[in-house]
Scaffold this active site. Sequence first.
Site, short mmCIF file in Angstrom:
data_model
loop_
_atom_site.label_atom_id
_atom_site.label_comp_id
_atom_site.label_asym_id
_atom_site.label_seq_id
_atom_site.Cartn_x
_atom_site.Cartn_y
_atom_site.Cartn_z
N ASP A 8 44.50 48.82 48.44
CA ASP A 8 45.29 48.09 49.43
C ASP A 8 46.77 48.27 49.12
OD1 ASP A 8 45.84 46.40 47.30
OD2 ASP A 8 44.94 44.62 48.20
N CYS A 65 42.52 46.84 44.19
CA CYS A 65 43.32 45.89 44.96
C CYS A 65 44.01 44.98 43.93
CB CYS A 65 42.47 45.11 45.96
SG CYS A 65 41.25 43.98 45.27
N GLY A 66 44.49 43.85 44.31
CA GLY A 66 45.19 42.98 43.38
C GLY A 66 44.33 42.56 42.20
N THR A 67 43.08 42.15 42.48
CA THR A 67 42.17 41.72 41.41
C THR A 67 40.97 42.65 41.25
OG1 THR A 67 40.85 40.34 42.89
CG2 THR A 67 42.74 39.28 41.77
N GLY A 68 40.67 43.44 42.25
CA GLY A 68 39.46 44.26 42.26
C GLY A 68 38.27 43.53 42.85
N VAL A 69 38.39 42.23 43.00
CA VAL A 69 37.25 41.42 43.43
C VAL A 69 36.95 41.62 44.92
CG1 VAL A 69 36.35 39.08 43.67
CG2 VAL A 69 37.57 39.73 41.59
N HIS A 98 23.63 50.72 32.14
CA HIS A 98 22.56 49.77 32.42
C HIS A 98 22.31 49.53 33.90
CE1 HIS A 98 22.58 47.73 28.19
NE2 HIS A 98 22.60 49.05 28.12
N ARG A 132 14.10 50.95 30.67
CA ARG A 132 13.93 49.52 30.91
C ARG A 132 14.88 48.98 31.98
NH1 ARG A 132 17.76 46.40 27.70
NH2 ARG A 132 18.97 47.84 26.41
N HIS A 133 15.97 49.68 32.21
CA HIS A 133 16.96 49.21 33.19
C HIS A 133 16.51 49.46 34.64
CE1 HIS A 133 19.52 48.57 29.79
NE2 HIS A 133 19.40 49.84 29.44
N ARG A 136 15.06 46.55 36.70
CA ARG A 136 16.04 45.61 37.25
C ARG A 136 16.75 46.18 38.48
NH1 ARG A 136 17.15 45.27 31.26
NH2 ARG A 136 15.70 43.64 30.62
#
Length: 150
Positions: A8, A65-69, A98, A132-133, A136
Amino acid sequence: MKLAIGNDHVAIEMKNEIVEHLREKGHTIIDVGTNSSDRFDYPVSGFKVACMVKSGEVDGGILICGTGVGISIAANKVKGIRACVCSEPFSAKMSKEHNNTNVLAFGSRVIGIEMAKMIVDEWLNAKYEGGRHQKRLDMIARIEETGDLG
């Protein structure tokens, strides 16, 4: 490796430095982010990168972006995308080993450029361990398909 990168308006400088870093290492980069300081909605870049990863047009994606979130949340809405936000190299490495992540995200307001380079390098050098991963990841795929674990 062929990678898509998106960002962004807050992350232009970091994106450009990461692109340069990756090209110096021999990677092909497709930039779908912005280079304008005008306000830019991060879901646009998150979606574009995710779609390129999903289609196989690129081998992986990087989002900033600013936080990546926020940008990672947008990417994770695309079926088959496993985007993670990392602020240090160990989590980036483990996310690939993983969880077989295919998109990496981080925040330009959270980490500095040298840390970002270390995170990217660890993520790119890591290999999915399978074994094993996989159980999941199959569970996550079922949730994505059906909205349920069963």
